[in-house]
Each structure stands twice: as structure tokens, then as C-alpha cells.
Design an enzyme around this catalytic site. Structure first.
Site: not given
Length: 319
Positions: A161, A182
Site C-alpha cells: 500500500d 497493492d
């Protein structure tokens, strides 16, 4: 006579000094950036403040004037937040590799970021923003939740992230973004132009996790004239939201991009709702013959829609 002869030389010296001092300001004005106030952050004590957050705190609430915060080279070990009531801030280093904002935190994606931009009309330039926590938990380097945010020649680094591109209209130009899982996520509508995306995943980690939840949302991640590199293998994205939208336009893809290209996060029901596409991408990872059937080869007409106009960029993106 000697005094008269030296006078022109004194004027030249003064002019040269002024030119050095004002080079950055003159360049910014020429590129449609200007400001009312300049704040210098310098760890040596030669500036107005020694850390970045103090400089931001000095900007008045409900600010209406452009404030240029110049960060001198150094490693700034601090969490930085630009609050919602402080728009029109330009945060600029002199050189990306030597102007580093760093922290080590993990867990909540809204609390772990090293830098959080909550205000609108923000510009970041020549900064390295990193979260050094590493693998094992969510660890955001940069969170962008304000509208009309721009980043130029910034380096954004973490593992999971990395960039929480949360909401709003954003423009990233010539930026380097690194992570494994991600690492570009959120529900903003953002254009990544001439950016370098680097995956450090070793097991097909997803580059993007775009969070569009309804077909009515005009959000998505759009990569234009960029490049993807990595250390082993990765996918282009997986759907955080059922209507996740990610497009790659004229982007170089190295062989780290796996043949199937995209991952459904174990949710086959999203095959009919996500919008994942590629147009005129090239490199060993761009071969679409093995792509999942629910991704798209974009037409020229579909690709042509991807421009600064889609985020009303002409009204706020600087030249």
C-alpha cells in the site's frame, strides 16, 4: 577613476546574486506557478524552520494564498500532514534523491502514512517519501485525499500500500513508485504520466488495487507513457472494488508482468464489472495473447479519452 571603473562590475555581481536567488522563483512563474509567501526548511538552522511539519503548521488555517515551502537537502525523520484547511501549498525539494521524508509505521492505512495530503490544490516536487517498515503489514508512504493534487519527480517507496491514492483528482508526472502488494491503491481519478512503476514482489503481487465501487463513479488509475520494471513477477492489478478501473496506455512492461496480466482477487463475479485495459503497450510483459479474457485491448477511440481533460486538468495542472 578606479571607483567609476569598478562600479559596473559591482552591478554585475549584484545581478548574478539576484539571478541565483531567484532562479527557482522565475522558473516557477514561467510554468504558471507563483506564490505569495516562501518558507525555507533547513536542518542546519539556516532556514525558517528545521522540520517540515513546523513549516506547514505556520500556514494559517483557511489559507487562500499560495505558499512555497522549500525543503533543503536532508533526511527528515518525521510524519507530515497537510490538513484539509491548508490548501495552496507547494512543497518542494531541490533534488529528489537528497530530499527524503521518512518514517516507519504500519497497520491502519489512514494512520500509517509518512506523508498525508488532506488539503486541495497541493503541489509536491523533488521529494523522496518513504515508509521503511517493510513486509508483513500495510505501511503507506503517501496518502493523497485532497482534490487537485500534483506530484512532479517524486520518489514514493514502501512495500504494501505504498501510495494510498484515496480520493480526488490527481496528476503524477515523472514519479517513481515502488512496492510489492497493492502498492497503488484507492479510489481517486488519477493520471500517471511518464512514471516508473517498480515491483519488488516475488510472488505475483498486484501493482494496483483500485477501489471504484459503482459504475457511476468517475474514478480510476490511468498510466500513460510510463514503464513497469521489477525483481521477479507481478500482476497489473486486482479489484479492491467491484467496478475497479485501471488502464495502461503506451506503457513499457518488462517481463516481470505475468502473462495473464490481471488478478480477480478470488472474485470471479467481478469479471463482468471491472474495467481493465491496455493500449499500445510494449515490451516482453505486454504480450496480450495470454491475458485473462475479461481484460480489454482498448481501441484508439477508447484510449484517446484518457487525457488531462478527463480531470479538468487544464484549469489546475501546471505546465
Amino acid at each position: 577613476m578606479a571607483i567609476n571603473e569598478s562600479f559596473p562590475m559591482i552591478l554585475i555581481a549584484i545581478a548574478l546574486c539576484c539571478l541565483v536567488v531567484n532562479t527557482e522563483a522565475r522558473w516557477m512563474i514561467g510554468n504558471k506557478l507563483s506564490w505569495k509567501r516562501v518558507i525555507v526548511v533547513d536542518q542546519s538552522g539556516k532556514g525558517d524552520y528545521k522540520n517540515i511539519q513546523e513549516a506547514i503548521d505556520s500556514v494559517p488555517s483557511n489559507n487562500v494564498e499560495s505558499v512555497f515551502i522549500r525543503v533543503e537537502p536532508g533526511v527528515y525523520k518525521e510524519k507530515v500532514t497537510v490538513p484539509e484547511d491548508k490548501p495552496f501549498i507547494i512543497l518542494s525539494g531541490r533534488k529528489t534523491e537528497t530530499t527524503i521524508i521518512t518514517w516507519n509505521d504500519n497497520g491502519d492505512i489512514w494512520k500509517s502514512p509518512t506523508v498525508s495530503i488532506l488539503a486541495s490544490d497541493f503541489v509536491g516536487r523533488y521529494l523522496t517519501i518513504q515508509n521503511t517498515y517493510g513486509a508483513g503489514a500495510k505501511a503507506v508512504a503517501l496518502r493523497v485525499a485532497g482534490d487537485r493534487a500534483e506530484f512532479y519527480a517524486c520518489k514514493i517507496v514502501s512495500y504494501q500500500d505504498t501510495l494510498l491514492d484515496e480520493q480526488g483528482r490527481h496528476f503524477y508526472n515523472n514519479c517513481y513508485i515502488e512496492g510489492a502488494t497493492d502498492f497503488i491503491c484507492g479510489n481517486a481519478v488519477s493520471i500517471f504520466q511518464n512514471c516508473h512503476i517498480h515491483s519488488i514482489s516475488t510472488q505475483n503481487g498486484a501493482i494496483t488495487a483500485q477501489h471504484r465501487t459503482t459504475p457511476a463513479e468517475e474514478t480510476g488509475f490511468f498510466f500513460v507513457d510510463s514503464k513497469i520494471t521489477g525483481v521477479k513477477s507481478c500482476t497489473l492489478g486486482r479489484p479492491w472494488g467491484p467496478y475497479s478501473r485501471v488502464l495502461f496506455i503506451r506503457t513499457y512492461m518488462s517481463n516481470v508482468v505475468v502473462p495473464q496480466g490481471w488478478d480477480d482477487w478470488g472474485k470471479p463475479s467481478m469479471h463482468s464489472t471491472v474495467y481493465y485495459g491496455e493500449y499500445e503497450c510494449y515490451g516482453p510483459g505486454a504480450n496480450r495473447s495470454g491475458r485473462v479474457e475479461w481484460s480489454r485491448s482498448l481501441t484508439t477511440e477508447e484510449a484517446s479519452i484518457i487525457s488531462k481533460d478527463m480531470i479538468d486538468g487544464k484549469s489546475w495542472i501546471k505546465a
